[in-house]
Motif scaffolding. Structure first.
Motif, PDB file in Angstrom:
ATOM      1  N   GLY A 134       0.806  -1.218   0.000  1.00 54.88           N
ATOM      2  CA  GLY A 134       0.000   0.000   0.000  1.00 54.88           C
ATOM      3  C   GLY A 134       0.835   1.260   0.000  1.00 54.88           C
ATOM      4  N   SER A 135       2.098   1.161  -0.377  1.00 54.49           N
ATOM      5  CA  SER A 135       2.977   2.334  -0.328  1.00 54.49           C
ATOM      6  C   SER A 135       2.521   3.390  -1.329  1.00 54.49           C
ATOM      7  CB  SER A 135       4.431   1.939  -0.600  1.00 54.49           C
ATOM      8  OG  SER A 135       4.554   1.253  -1.824  1.00 54.49           O
ATOM      9  N   MET A 136       2.785   4.641  -0.998  1.00 52.88           N
ATOM     10  CA  MET A 136       2.312   5.763  -1.809  1.00 52.88           C
ATOM     11  C   MET A 136       3.403   6.224  -2.760  1.00 52.88           C
ATOM     12  SD  MET A 136       0.562   9.373  -0.665  1.00 52.88           S
ATOM     13  CE  MET A 136       1.924   9.832   0.409  1.00 52.88           C
ATOM     14  N   GLY A 137       3.255   5.842  -4.015  1.00 55.95           N
ATOM     15  CA  GLY A 137       4.119   6.338  -5.072  1.00 55.95           C
ATOM     16  C   GLY A 137       3.447   7.482  -5.804  1.00 55.95           C
ATOM     17  N   SER A 138       4.038   7.880  -6.920  1.00 56.90           N
ATOM     18  CA  SER A 138       3.520   9.026  -7.681  1.00 56.90           C
ATOM     19  C   SER A 138       2.104   8.788  -8.185  1.00 56.90           C
ATOM     20  CB  SER A 138       4.450   9.330  -8.859  1.00 56.90           C
ATOM     21  OG  SER A 138       5.746   9.607  -8.417  1.00 56.90           O
ATOM     22  N   VAL A 139       1.843   7.580  -8.672  1.00 60.29           N
ATOM     23  CA  VAL A 139       0.527   7.295  -9.239  1.00 60.29           C
ATOM     24  C   VAL A 139      -0.528   7.173  -8.138  1.00 60.29           C
ATOM     25  CG1 VAL A 139      -0.833   5.593 -10.519  1.00 60.29           C
ATOM     26  CG2 VAL A 139       1.411   6.285 -11.354  1.00 60.29           C
ATOM     27  N   ALA A 140      -0.176   6.535  -7.037  1.00 60.42           N
ATOM     28  CA  ALA A 140      -1.138   6.441  -5.927  1.00 60.42           C
ATOM     29  C   ALA A 140      -1.530   7.832  -5.435  1.00 60.42           C
ATOM     30  CB  ALA A 140      -0.538   5.626  -4.781  1.00 60.42           C
ATOM     31  N   GLY A 141      -0.537   8.709  -5.261  1.00 60.20           N
ATOM     32  CA  GLY A 141      -0.842  10.078  -4.834  1.00 60.20           C
ATOM     33  C   GLY A 141      -1.657  10.833  -5.870  1.00 60.20           C
ATOM     34  N   GLU A 142      -1.328  10.630  -7.147  1.00 56.28           N
ATOM     35  CA  GLU A 142      -2.064  11.301  -8.224  1.00 56.28           C
ATOM     36  C   GLU A 142      -3.519  10.850  -8.256  1.00 56.28           C
ATOM     37  OE1 GLU A 142      -2.748  13.751 -11.595  1.00 56.28           O
ATOM     38  OE2 GLU A 142      -1.164  13.711 -10.076  1.00 56.28           O
ATOM     39  N   LYS A 143      -3.761   9.551  -8.082  1.00 57.01           N
ATOM     40  CA  LYS A 143      -5.130   9.048  -8.110  1.00 57.01           C
ATOM     41  C   LYS A 143      -5.953   9.605  -6.949  1.00 57.01           C
ATOM     42  CE  LYS A 143      -6.114   4.889  -9.471  1.00 57.01           C
ATOM     43  NZ  LYS A 143      -6.192   3.411  -9.639  1.00 57.01           N
ATOM     44  N   ILE A 144      -5.342   9.708  -5.777  1.00 61.01           N
ATOM     45  CA  ILE A 144      -6.051  10.261  -4.618  1.00 61.01           C
ATOM     46  C   ILE A 144      -6.343  11.743  -4.827  1.00 61.01           C
ATOM     47  CG2 ILE A 144      -5.810  10.824  -2.167  1.00 61.01           C
ATOM     48  CD1 ILE A 144      -4.226   8.154  -1.927  1.00 61.01           C
ATOM     49  N   ALA A 145      -5.362  12.493  -5.353  1.00 61.53           N
ATOM     50  CA  ALA A 145      -5.568  13.918  -5.612  1.00 61.53           C
ATOM     51  C   ALA A 145      -6.653  14.126  -6.668  1.00 61.53           C
ATOM     52  CB  ALA A 145      -4.255  14.562  -6.065  1.00 61.53           C
ATOM     53  N   ARG A 146      -6.645  13.306  -7.713  1.00 60.65           N
ATOM     54  CA  ARG A 146      -7.680  13.419  -8.753  1.00 60.65           C
ATOM     55  C   ARG A 146      -9.059  13.087  -8.200  1.00 60.65           C
ATOM     56  NH1 ARG A 146      -5.610  11.057 -14.605  1.00 60.65           N
ATOM     57  NH2 ARG A 146      -3.619  12.169 -14.731  1.00 60.65           N
ATOM     58  N   ALA A 147      -9.120  12.116  -7.308  1.00 61.08           N
ATOM     59  CA  ALA A 147     -10.409  11.761  -6.692  1.00 61.08           C
ATOM     60  C   ALA A 147     -10.953  12.934  -5.882  1.00 61.08           C
ATOM     61  CB  ALA A 147     -10.247  10.528  -5.810  1.00 61.08           C
ATOM     62  N   ALA A 148     -10.064  13.621  -5.159  1.00 58.05           N
ATOM     63  CA  ALA A 148     -10.487  14.805  -4.399  1.00 58.05           C
ATOM     64  C   ALA A 148     -10.983  15.900  -5.343  1.00 58.05           C
ATOM     65  CB  ALA A 148      -9.337  15.315  -3.541  1.00 58.05           C
ATOM     66  N   GLU A 149     -10.311  16.056  -6.476  1.00 56.95           N
ATOM     67  CA  GLU A 149     -10.737  17.045  -7.479  1.00 56.95           C
ATOM     68  C   GLU A 149     -12.126  16.691  -8.019  1.00 56.95           C
ATOM     69  OE1 GLU A 149      -9.422  19.804  -8.574  1.00 56.95           O
ATOM     70  OE2 GLU A 149      -7.406  19.791  -7.699  1.00 56.95           O
ATOM     71  N   LYS A 150     -12.359  15.403  -8.262  1.00 53.72           N
ATOM     72  CA  LYS A 150     -13.678  14.965  -8.729  1.00 53.72           C
ATOM     73  C   LYS A 150     -14.753  15.269  -7.688  1.00 53.72           C
ATOM     74  CE  LYS A 150     -13.465  12.736 -12.778  1.00 53.72           C
ATOM     75  NZ  LYS A 150     -14.402  12.966 -13.920  1.00 53.72           N
ATOM     76  N   ALA A 151     -14.417  15.066  -6.434  1.00 50.47           N
ATOM     77  CA  ALA A 151     -15.369  15.360  -5.366  1.00 50.47           C
ATOM     78  C   ALA A 151     -15.741  16.834  -5.365  1.00 50.47           C
ATOM     79  CB  ALA A 151     -14.776  14.952  -4.015  1.00 50.47           C
ATOM     80  N   VAL A 152     -14.762  17.697  -5.643  1.00 48.15           N
ATOM     81  CA  VAL A 152     -15.034  19.130  -5.715  1.00 48.15           C
ATOM     82  C   VAL A 152     -15.924  19.439  -6.915  1.00 48.15           C
ATOM     83  CG1 VAL A 152     -14.001  21.407  -6.092  1.00 48.15           C
ATOM     84  CG2 VAL A 152     -12.926  19.793  -4.504  1.00 48.15           C
ATOM     85  N   GLN A 153     -15.606  18.859  -8.065  1.00 44.02           N
ATOM     86  CA  GLN A 153     -16.394  19.108  -9.277  1.00 44.02           C
ATOM     87  C   GLN A 153     -17.842  18.671  -9.116  1.00 44.02           C
ATOM     88  OE1 GLN A 153     -14.407  17.149 -12.526  1.00 44.02           O
ATOM     89  NE2 GLN A 153     -12.462  18.225 -12.175  1.00 44.02           N
ATOM     90  N   LYS A 154     -18.049  17.518  -8.498  1.00 41.95           N
ATOM     91  CA  LYS A 154     -19.392  16.959  -8.389  1.00 41.95           C
ATOM     92  C   LYS A 154     -20.066  17.299  -7.062  1.00 41.95           C
ATOM     93  CE  LYS A 154     -18.766  13.250 -11.671  1.00 41.95           C
ATOM     94  NZ  LYS A 154     -19.350  11.969 -12.104  1.00 41.95           N
ATOM     95  N   ARG A 155     -19.303  17.934  -6.168  1.00 43.54           N
ATOM     96  CA  ARG A 155     -19.804  18.279  -4.844  1.00 43.54           C
ATOM     97  C   ARG A 155     -20.286  17.041  -4.094  1.00 43.54           C
ATOM     98  NH1 ARG A 155     -19.545  23.187  -3.504  1.00 43.54           N
ATOM     99  NH2 ARG A 155     -20.908  22.853  -1.692  1.00 43.54           N
ATOM    100  N   PHE A 156     -19.463  15.974  -4.169  1.00 41.23           N
ATOM    101  CA  PHE A 156     -19.721  14.733  -3.456  1.00 41.23           C
ATOM    102  C   PHE A 156     -18.825  14.654  -2.223  1.00 41.23           C
ATOM    103  CE2 PHE A 156     -21.053  11.969  -7.378  1.00 41.23           C
ATOM    104  CZ  PHE A 156     -22.203  12.729  -7.502  1.00 41.23           C
ATOM    105  N   PRO A 157     -19.250  13.969  -1.176  1.00 36.74           N
ATOM    106  CA  PRO A 157     -18.335  13.649  -0.083  1.00 36.74           C
ATOM    107  C   PRO A 157     -17.246  12.693  -0.587  1.00 36.74           C
ATOM    108  CG  PRO A 157     -20.622  13.271   0.547  1.00 36.74           C
ATOM    109  CD  PRO A 157     -20.618  13.483  -0.925  1.00 36.74           C
ATOM    110  N   PHE A 158     -16.111  12.718   0.071  1.00 41.44           N
ATOM    111  CA  PHE A 158     -14.988  11.847  -0.284  1.00 41.44           C
ATOM    112  C   PHE A 158     -14.684  10.955   0.916  1.00 41.44           C
ATOM    113  CE2 PHE A 158     -10.174  11.829  -1.520  1.00 41.44           C
ATOM    114  CZ  PHE A 158     -10.305  10.539  -2.022  1.00 41.44           C
ATOM    115  N   ILE A 159     -14.718   9.641   0.699  1.00 39.14           N
ATOM    116  CA  ILE A 159     -14.392   8.670   1.747  1.00 39.14           C
ATOM    117  C   ILE A 159     -13.161   7.901   1.295  1.00 39.14           C
ATOM    118  CG2 ILE A 159     -15.177   6.687   3.083  1.00 39.14           C
ATOM    119  CD1 ILE A 159     -18.060   7.612   2.576  1.00 39.14           C
TER     120      ILE A 159
END
Length: 285
Positions: A134-159
């Motif tokens: 489960g180590s955090m590399g560049s892609v893992a961090g990018e996917k999490i950051a993009r998910a947060a961006e999607k939450a902002v765009q759609k105004r959804f909670p992020f879990i």
């Protein structure tokens, strides 16, 4: 015949032959690391990978976790094709990535996407400890950051469910940069007054525990989860004192105010639904 009725019982047990051992399918049973109970794997899976004898929470794969949480058939995955490269040309790193991809059927240590939990739309991220711990590399961090961006765009909670050994050493400083990237993405959610729920599972350590995993509006953990930054021995050598036996457990952190709640896996879905319901009006405003 009468002599056979009163025959002495043997005082020794028969040890199964090697052939009998080979005939038992591999993986049909597991031993609980806490209470040493022998568990049937299928029964363990039905119980959400929790030991019925002592309530020990085994690790779950990302997709097992998703299936236990989201409403049936409604999950849509994000960024499925993103894969890690070898930016530092670290010896053996590409081979290790390839082996983990084949073993887990995942391209990275985190699965992100959107779906419904109890009828409430959410962006969901789930880390998988089978992929590079489960180590955090560049892609893992990018996917999490993009998910947060999607939450902002759609105004959804992020879990987000964290399960990690920390930063990925094979990517050096590029891995450490993900701490800042993910934290900045979550700060953007905070500015838009969107709910972020962080769920810490066993283990959540290193750079992950020191960044996004500890930044939830609500921080939850599973029972017995190991949570911390450095290891016990390093801390004891630094502070030069003996630490409590339960140090860095979810229960210890709850007692000292770092967590809001410790929730058994069997009650995780209903707990998240209750949280989403409480915050529904704020989210829609």
């Amino acid at each position: 015949m009468l002599r056979d009725l009163f025959r002495k019982q043997k005082k020794y047990a028969t040890i199964p032959s090697e052939q009998v051992k080979k005939d038992i399918p591999e993986g049909i049973m597991q031993k609980c690391p806490k209470c040493r109970e022998i568990l049937i794997t299928k029964e363990l899976e039905k119980n959400l990978n929790v030991c019925k004898a002592c309530d020990y929470h085994f690790s779950m794969s990302a997709w097992e976790r998703i299936e236990s949480l989201v409403d049936t058939g409604c999950f849509v995955e994000y960024d499925q094709d993103l894969q890690s490269e070898d930016p530092l040309q670290f010896p053996g790193y590409r081979n290790k990535l390839q082996k983990d991809m084949e073993k887990t059927k995942l391209n990275e240590a985190v699965v992100t996407g959107e779906g419904y939990i109890g009828g409430y739309p959410v962006v969901l991220g789930v880390m998988d400890s089978r992929f590079r711990m489960g180590s955090m590399g560049s892609v893992a961090g990018e996917k999490i950051a993009r998910a947060a961006e999607k939450a902002v765009q759609k105004r959804f909670p992020f879990i987000l469910f964290a399960a990690s050994g920390g930063a990925r050493m094979q990517e050096g400083v590029l891995s450490l940069m993900q701490m800042a990237k993910t934290s900045a993405a979550l700060q953007k959610m905070n500015r838009h007054r969107l709910l972020f729920v962080s769920v810490l599972t066993n283990p959540t350590t290193g750079g992950v525990s020191a960044s996004f995993a500890s930044l939830g509006d609500i921080n939850i953990a599973e029972p017995g989860a190991l949570i911390g930054f450095a290891g016990r021995r390093v801390i004891e050598q630094t502070v030069r004192q003996k630490l409590p036996d339960d140090f860095q457990t979810a229960e210890f952190l709850l007692k000292h105010g770092q967590l809001d709640q410790v929730v058994p896996r069997s009650k995780m879905r209903e707990t998240l639904i209750r949280i989403l319901d409480i915050h529904a009006d704020r989210r829609e405003a």
